[in-house]
Enzyme design. Structure first.
Site, PDB file in Angstrom:
ATOM      1  CG  ASN A   6       8.246   2.381   0.020  1.00  0.00           C
ATOM      2  OD1 ASN A   6       7.656   2.715  -1.008  1.00  0.00           O
ATOM      3  ND2 ASN A   6       8.574   1.131   0.292  1.00  0.00           N
ATOM      4  CD1 TRP A   7       4.761   8.021   0.570  1.00  0.00           C
ATOM      5  CD2 TRP A   7       3.770   8.988  -1.196  1.00  0.00           C
ATOM      6  NE1 TRP A   7       4.828   9.384   0.745  1.00  0.00           N
ATOM      7  CE2 TRP A   7       4.229  10.005  -0.319  1.00  0.00           C
ATOM      8  CE3 TRP A   7       3.117   9.365  -2.374  1.00  0.00           C
ATOM      9  CZ2 TRP A   7       4.048  11.367  -0.597  1.00  0.00           C
ATOM     10  CZ3 TRP A   7       2.939  10.718  -2.648  1.00  0.00           C
ATOM     11  CH2 TRP A   7       3.403  11.710  -1.763  1.00  0.00           C
ATOM     12  CE  LYS A   8       5.674  -0.436   2.293  1.00  0.00           C
ATOM     13  NZ  LYS A   8       5.801  -1.700   3.007  1.00  0.00           N
ATOM     14  CG  HIS A  43      11.024  -2.474  -0.445  1.00  0.00           C
ATOM     15  ND1 HIS A  43      10.117  -3.440  -0.078  1.00  0.00           N
ATOM     16  CD2 HIS A  43      10.922  -1.485   0.460  1.00  0.00           C
ATOM     17  CE1 HIS A  43       9.482  -3.041   1.009  1.00  0.00           C
ATOM     18  NE2 HIS A  43       9.951  -1.858   1.368  1.00  0.00           N
ATOM     19  CD  GLU A  48       6.519  -4.185   0.561  1.00  0.00           C
ATOM     20  OE1 GLU A  48       6.360  -3.267  -0.260  1.00  0.00           O
ATOM     21  OE2 GLU A  48       6.318  -4.048   1.790  1.00  0.00           O
ATOM     22  CD  GLU A  54      12.992  -1.166   4.507  1.00  0.00           C
ATOM     23  OE1 GLU A  54      12.310  -0.303   5.062  1.00  0.00           O
ATOM     24  OE2 GLU A  54      12.721  -1.644   3.406  1.00  0.00           O
ATOM     25  N   GLY A  87       5.727  -3.644   7.789  1.00  0.00           N
ATOM     26  CA  GLY A  87       4.268  -3.657   7.696  1.00  0.00           C
ATOM     27  C   GLY A  87       3.597  -4.573   8.704  1.00  0.00           C
ATOM     28  CB  SER A 147       6.767  -1.582  12.306  1.00  0.00           C
ATOM     29  OG  SER A 147       6.156  -2.594  11.507  1.00  0.00           O
ATOM     30  N   GLY A 149       7.296   3.039   5.759  1.00  0.00           N
ATOM     31  CA  GLY A 149       6.228   2.676   4.844  1.00  0.00           C
ATOM     32  C   GLY A 149       4.906   3.255   5.312  1.00  0.00           C
ATOM     33  N   GLY A 150       4.120   2.428   6.014  1.00  0.00           N
ATOM     34  CA  GLY A 150       2.764   2.800   6.418  1.00  0.00           C
ATOM     35  C   GLY A 150       2.636   4.190   7.028  1.00  0.00           C
TER      36      GLY A 150
HETATM   37  C1  PEP Z   1       8.990  -0.175   4.005  1.00  0.00           C
HETATM   38  O1  PEP Z   1       8.134  -0.389   3.171  1.00  0.00           O
HETATM   39  O2  PEP Z   1      10.147   0.075   3.619  1.00  0.00           O
HETATM   40  C2  PEP Z   1       8.611  -0.215   5.419  1.00  0.00           C
HETATM   41  C3  PEP Z   1       9.560  -0.122   6.314  1.00  0.00           C
HETATM   42  O3  PEP Z   1       7.278  -0.337   5.721  1.00  0.00           O
HETATM   43  P1  PEP Z   1       6.577  -0.145   7.181  1.00  0.00           P
HETATM   44  O4  PEP Z   1       7.128   1.137   7.762  1.00  0.00           O
HETATM   45  O5  PEP Z   1       5.124  -0.048   6.870  1.00  0.00           O
HETATM   46  O6  PEP Z   1       6.946  -1.325   8.000  1.00  0.00           O
END
Ligand code: PEP
Length: 255
Positions: free
Chosen positions: A12-14, A98, A100, A170, A176, A216, A237-238
């Site tokens: 997920n590039w957000k 998600h 967010e 999640e 994050g 993470s 994500g990151g």
């Molecule tokens: C996500 O955005 O779905 C996520 C899991 O982010 P991160 O890996 O950065 O925690």
């Protein structure tokens, strides 16, 4: 892992990267993953980078998805994008729910159910996200929170529609933050999700359902997570914004 379910690693590039940067990340992934292991790989760029990512990944097994959609197919909904538009742009899947978006865009369970219906109507796979906050974990209501998110978003689907759905667990406190759930903490919730699917539909649907962990995930912690019997992949994500670290996750931290 595992029981005949094909692992899925999704990035997920957000809201990161302009279209040309999306194209170059996609090209880097393409060369980093020339000889991928037997897992499904998806990336979810921002809307404006979908075209360039689809172009850059043409001819590979890496598929592209959208990060959101509007429930309707089209019309007077300024600023929105429909499942049909994503599909026409080359997307195979879409993220729904998600945390967010639940938090910042105040997306309700009812809206998420409508988005799921819109995605399935458009022929997209759904990656449906759920997870508890740290207050909810401290209050020992994780299982109830997750099951109620799942019932709200997916509870009305037929078993055949569930074949197009992947669930991503999640925990909000792990997204994050660098604070990853332990493999045992994640496995416990994944097992609850699988038994929820068995109760809601049947044991075959539950066995076939892919459940990803997100929060993470890094090349250094992915192997322990993937070793759990009810964890079928990761939503990243990151660490998906760097081709080397995403490749390290796709290969479960090693080759
Ligand atoms: C996500 O955005 O779905 C996520 C899991 O982010 P991160 O890996 O950065 O925690």
């Amino acid at each position: 892992m595992m029981s005949g379910r094909r692992p899925l690693i999704a990035g997920n590039w957000k809201m990161n990267g302009k279209p040309l940067e999306g194209a170059s990340l996609a090209r880097e992934l393409r060369s980093a993953l020339q000889d991928p292991p037997a897992v499904d790989i998806m990336v979810f760029p921002p809307f404006l980078s979908i075209n360039t990512a689809v172009e850059a990944l043409k001819g590979t097994d890496i598929t592209v998805g959208g990060q959101d959609l509007h429930p309707e197919a089209g019309g007077a909904f300024t600023g929105n994008v429909s499942g049909e538009m994503l599909k026409a742009a080359g997307c195979k899947a879409v993220l729904v729910g998600h945390s967010e978006r639940r938090t910042y865009e105040k997306e309700s369970g009812e809206l998420l159910a409508a988005k799921v219906a819109g995605a399935l109507r458009a022929g997209l796979q759904v990656i449906f996200c759920c997870g508890e906050t740290s207050d909810e974990r401290d209050a020992a209501v994780t299982q109830q929170v997750v099951v109620s998110q799942l019932n709200d978003g997916l509870g009305d689907l037929r078993a055949t529609e569930m074949e197009q759905v992947v669930v991503a667990y999640e925990p909000v406190w792990a997204i994050g933050t660098g604070r990853v759930a332990s493999p045992e903490q994640a496995q416990e919730v994944h097992a609850t999700i699988r038994s929820w699917a068995a109760k809601t539909w049947d044991s075959g649907s539950a066995r076939a359902l892919r459940i990803l962990y997100g929060g993470s995930v890094k090349p250094t912690n992915v192997a322990g997570i993937m070793a759990q019997p009810d964890i079928d992949g990761a939503l990243v994500g990151g660490a998906s914004l760097n081709a080397d670290s995403f490749q390290g996750i796709v290969c479960y931290g090693g080759r």
